[in-house]
Scaffold this motif. Structure first.
Motif, PDB file in Angstrom:
ATOM      1  N   VAL A   1       0.759  -1.358   0.022  1.00 26.43           N
ATOM      2  CA  VAL A   1       0.143  -0.177   0.163  1.00 26.43           C
ATOM      3  C   VAL A   1       0.939   1.187   0.001  1.00 26.43           C
ATOM      4  CG1 VAL A   1      -1.691   1.411   1.206  1.00 26.43           C
ATOM      5  CG2 VAL A   1      -1.996  -1.199   1.270  1.00 26.43           C
ATOM      6  N   TRP A   2       0.797   2.151  -0.873  1.00 25.92           N
ATOM      7  CA  TRP A   2       1.468   3.291  -0.872  1.00 25.92           C
ATOM      8  C   TRP A   2       1.053   4.401   0.039  1.00 25.92           C
ATOM      9  CZ3 TRP A   2      -0.289   8.226  -2.347  1.00 25.92           C
ATOM     10  CH2 TRP A   2       0.653   9.372  -2.527  1.00 25.92           C
ATOM     11  N   VAL A   3       1.958   4.879   0.583  1.00 21.68           N
ATOM     12  CA  VAL A   3       1.542   5.967   1.887  1.00 21.68           C
ATOM     13  C   VAL A   3       2.052   7.524   1.532  1.00 21.68           C
ATOM     14  CG1 VAL A   3       2.232   6.255   3.973  1.00 21.68           C
ATOM     15  CG2 VAL A   3       2.237   4.007   3.555  1.00 21.68           C
ATOM     16  N   SER A   4       3.203   7.891   0.946  1.00 15.83           N
ATOM     17  CA  SER A   4       3.496   8.889   0.690  1.00 15.83           C
ATOM     18  C   SER A   4       4.381   9.178  -0.273  1.00 15.83           C
ATOM     19  CB  SER A   4       3.631   9.589   2.039  1.00 15.83           C
ATOM     20  OG  SER A   4       4.009  11.226   1.743  1.00 15.83           O
ATOM     21  N   ARG A   5       4.432  10.475  -0.869  1.00 14.43           N
ATOM     22  CA  ARG A   5       5.786  10.563  -1.534  1.00 14.43           C
ATOM     23  C   ARG A   5       6.122  12.007  -1.444  1.00 14.43           C
ATOM     24  NH1 ARG A   5       3.675  11.256  -7.983  1.00 14.43           N
ATOM     25  NH2 ARG A   5       2.226  13.263  -7.630  1.00 14.43           N
ATOM     26  N   ILE A   6       7.431  12.363  -1.969  1.00 13.40           N
ATOM     27  CA  ILE A   6       7.988  13.615  -1.687  1.00 13.40           C
ATOM     28  C   ILE A   6       9.041  13.967  -3.000  1.00 13.40           C
ATOM     29  CG2 ILE A   6       9.778  12.963  -0.297  1.00 13.40           C
ATOM     30  CD1 ILE A   6       9.852  15.641   1.286  1.00 13.40           C
ATOM     31  N   ASN A   7       8.822  15.084  -3.492  1.00 15.14           N
ATOM     32  CA  ASN A   7       9.885  15.330  -4.651  1.00 15.14           C
ATOM     33  C   ASN A   7      11.208  15.502  -4.303  1.00 15.14           C
ATOM     34  OD1 ASN A   7       9.717  17.952  -3.600  1.00 15.14           O
ATOM     35  ND2 ASN A   7       9.214  18.906  -5.470  1.00 15.14           N
ATOM     36  N   SER A   8      12.040  15.822  -5.160  1.00 17.13           N
ATOM     37  CA  SER A   8      13.481  15.854  -4.921  1.00 17.13           C
ATOM     38  C   SER A   8      14.062  16.929  -4.099  1.00 17.13           C
ATOM     39  CB  SER A   8      14.362  15.943  -6.376  1.00 17.13           C
ATOM     40  OG  SER A   8      13.870  16.992  -6.996  1.00 17.13           O
ATOM     41  N   ASP A   9      13.393  18.176  -4.195  1.00 18.71           N
ATOM     42  CA  ASP A   9      13.795  19.190  -3.333  1.00 18.71           C
ATOM     43  C   ASP A   9      12.871  19.265  -1.955  1.00 18.71           C
ATOM     44  OD1 ASP A   9      12.732  22.215  -5.338  1.00 18.71           O
ATOM     45  OD2 ASP A   9      11.446  20.600  -4.060  1.00 18.71           O
ATOM     46  N   GLY A  10      11.977  18.511  -1.857  1.00 17.60           N
ATOM     47  CA  GLY A  10      11.215  18.452  -0.624  1.00 17.60           C
ATOM     48  C   GLY A  10      10.051  19.416  -0.757  1.00 17.60           C
TER      49      GLY A  10
ATOM     50  N   ARG B   1      -2.126  12.837   9.438  1.00 19.15           N
ATOM     51  CA  ARG B   1      -1.418  12.220  10.727  1.00 19.15           C
ATOM     52  C   ARG B   1      -0.021  11.667  10.440  1.00 19.15           C
ATOM     53  NH1 ARG B   1      -2.936   7.074  11.982  1.00 19.15           N
ATOM     54  NH2 ARG B   1      -3.333   6.651   9.646  1.00 19.15           N
ATOM     55  N   PHE B   2       0.142  11.567   9.242  1.00 19.09           N
ATOM     56  CA  PHE B   2       1.544  11.501   8.664  1.00 19.09           C
ATOM     57  C   PHE B   2       2.254  12.790   8.085  1.00 19.09           C
ATOM     58  CE2 PHE B   2       1.302   6.476   8.322  1.00 19.09           C
ATOM     59  CZ  PHE B   2       0.904   6.479   9.856  1.00 19.09           C
ATOM     60  N   THR B   3       3.441  12.834   8.041  1.00 15.33           N
ATOM     61  CA  THR B   3       4.284  13.808   7.460  1.00 15.33           C
ATOM     62  C   THR B   3       5.495  13.270   7.017  1.00 15.33           C
ATOM     63  OG1 THR B   3       3.129  15.511   8.940  1.00 15.33           O
ATOM     64  CG2 THR B   3       5.102  16.107   7.532  1.00 15.33           C
ATOM     65  N   ILE B   4       5.695  13.314   5.584  1.00 14.93           N
ATOM     66  CA  ILE B   4       6.901  13.115   4.882  1.00 14.93           C
ATOM     67  C   ILE B   4       7.767  14.305   4.800  1.00 14.93           C
ATOM     68  CG2 ILE B   4       5.993  13.370   2.599  1.00 14.93           C
ATOM     69  CD1 ILE B   4       7.577  11.007   1.418  1.00 14.93           C
ATOM     70  N   SER B   5       9.246  13.965   4.914  1.00 12.44           N
ATOM     71  CA  SER B   5      10.038  15.088   4.805  1.00 12.44           C
ATOM     72  C   SER B   5      11.510  14.383   4.485  1.00 12.44           C
ATOM     73  CB  SER B   5      10.100  16.042   5.947  1.00 12.44           C
ATOM     74  OG  SER B   5      10.644  15.027   7.136  1.00 12.44           O
ATOM     75  N   ARG B   6      12.359  15.375   4.011  1.00 15.34           N
ATOM     76  CA  ARG B   6      13.806  14.741   3.707  1.00 15.34           C
ATOM     77  C   ARG B   6      14.668  15.794   4.058  1.00 15.34           C
ATOM     78  NH1 ARG B   6      13.224  13.483  -2.453  1.00 15.34           N
ATOM     79  NH2 ARG B   6      15.405  13.291  -2.191  1.00 15.34           N
ATOM     80  N   ASP B   7      15.876  15.357   4.242  1.00  8.17           N
ATOM     81  CA  ASP B   7      17.164  16.235   4.398  1.00  8.17           C
ATOM     82  C   ASP B   7      18.271  16.023   3.343  1.00  8.17           C
ATOM     83  OD1 ASP B   7      19.530  17.419   5.298  1.00  8.17           O
ATOM     84  OD2 ASP B   7      18.967  17.281   7.505  1.00  8.17           O
TER      85      ASP B   7
ATOM     86  N   MET C   1       4.916   9.700  12.116  1.00  5.40           N
ATOM     87  CA  MET C   1       3.733   9.284  12.346  1.00  5.40           C
ATOM     88  C   MET C   1       3.022   9.616  13.414  1.00  5.40           C
ATOM     89  SD  MET C   1       4.538   5.515  10.578  1.00  5.40           S
ATOM     90  CE  MET C   1       5.357   5.197  11.785  1.00  5.40           C
ATOM     91  N   ASN C   2       1.914  10.325  13.626  1.00  3.53           N
ATOM     92  CA  ASN C   2       1.164  10.752  14.904  1.00  3.53           C
ATOM     93  C   ASN C   2      -0.253  10.134  14.896  1.00  3.53           C
ATOM     94  OD1 ASN C   2       3.389  12.496  15.124  1.00  3.53           O
ATOM     95  ND2 ASN C   2       2.387  14.080  14.119  1.00  3.53           N
ATOM     96  N   SER C   3      -0.872  10.259  15.971  1.00  2.23           N
ATOM     97  CA  SER C   3      -2.204   9.547  15.987  1.00  2.23           C
ATOM     98  C   SER C   3      -2.186   8.294  15.543  1.00  2.23           C
ATOM     99  CB  SER C   3      -3.223  10.517  15.462  1.00  2.23           C
ATOM    100  OG  SER C   3      -2.958  11.901  16.013  1.00  2.23           O
TER     101      SER C   3
END
Lengths: 119, 111
Positions: free
Chosen positions: A46-55, A67-73, A83-85
């Protein structure tokens, strides 16, 4: 060697929070879209989330939106999933995966990290 | 219930050929590329086919993919016991704010 290594999984109570990490190596992390995909025990992908190359752009499955937040460094070559709640139905192995473009296939996968939501 | 429909299981003898179907609708398979993933027991998924019919480097030509309309098919020839795995089709769905979708998976048994 091109590699993705997830960490941060574990046992958490319903309503709790957890942050997953995915360390990338062997490729130019900042050039790729990144994704989280999960798999409940004995179930399918099951796909959850995606983020582009620069965030600057993200999207989420309806089941985790808000509830969920995707991020990158990109300086640390690391992808995150906050992942919250958390709910029992979030129990799954969470994989990070690399995508060449926005709507491309997932060509590299990590080994996964298990998240168990239970009291 | 998965967005894309796959048969739960298929089986064939070593050396034989098997096909796995994946059915969708116009907003997903009908207007997007299809990819296929192999998941060996206890391991992470691995990309087998992308852009409907292309193989990443290192994937043998025993594996092939095709797409017609709103359906796609994975073919495996010269079956080996090491091919026993779960196979998933995947694509993107334009009606779901460009979310990725997968089939429910097909378990391949090499008898």
């Amino acid at each position: 060697e091109v590699q993705l290594v997830e960490s941060g999984g574990g046992l958490v109570q319903p309503g709790g929070s957890l942050r997953l990490s995915c360390a990338a190596s062997g490729f130019t992390f900042s050039s790729y879209w990144m994704h989280w995909v999960r798999q409940a025990p004995g179930k399918g992908l099951v796909w959850v989330s995606r983020i582009n190359s620069d965030g600057s752009s993200t999207s989420y499955a309806d089941s985790v939106k808000g509830r969920f937040t995707i991020s990158r460094d990109n300086a640390k070559n690391t992808l995150y999933l906050q992942m919250n709640s958390l709910r029992a139905e979030d129990t799954a192995v969470y994989y990070c995966a690399r995508g060449d473009g926005a709507d491309d296939a997932f060509d590299i996968w990590g080994q996964g990290t298990m998240v168990t939501v239970s009291s | 219930q998965s967005v894309l429909t796959q048969p739960p299981s298929v089986s064939a003898a070593p050396g034989q050929k098997v096909t796995i179907s994946c059915s969708g609708i116009s907003s997903n398979i009908g207007n997007n590329y299809v990819s296929w993933y192999q998941q060996l027991p206890g391991t992470a998924p691995k990309l087998l086919i992308y852009d409907n019919n292309k193989r990443p480097s290192g994937i043998p030509d025993r594996f092939s993919g095709s797409k017609s309309g709103t359906s796609a098919t994975l073919g495996i020839t010269g079956l080996q016991t090491g091919d026993e795995a779960d196979y998933y089709c995947g694509t993107w769905d334009s009606s779901l704010s460009a979310h990725a979708v997968f089939g429910g998976g097909t378990q391949l048994t090499v008898l």
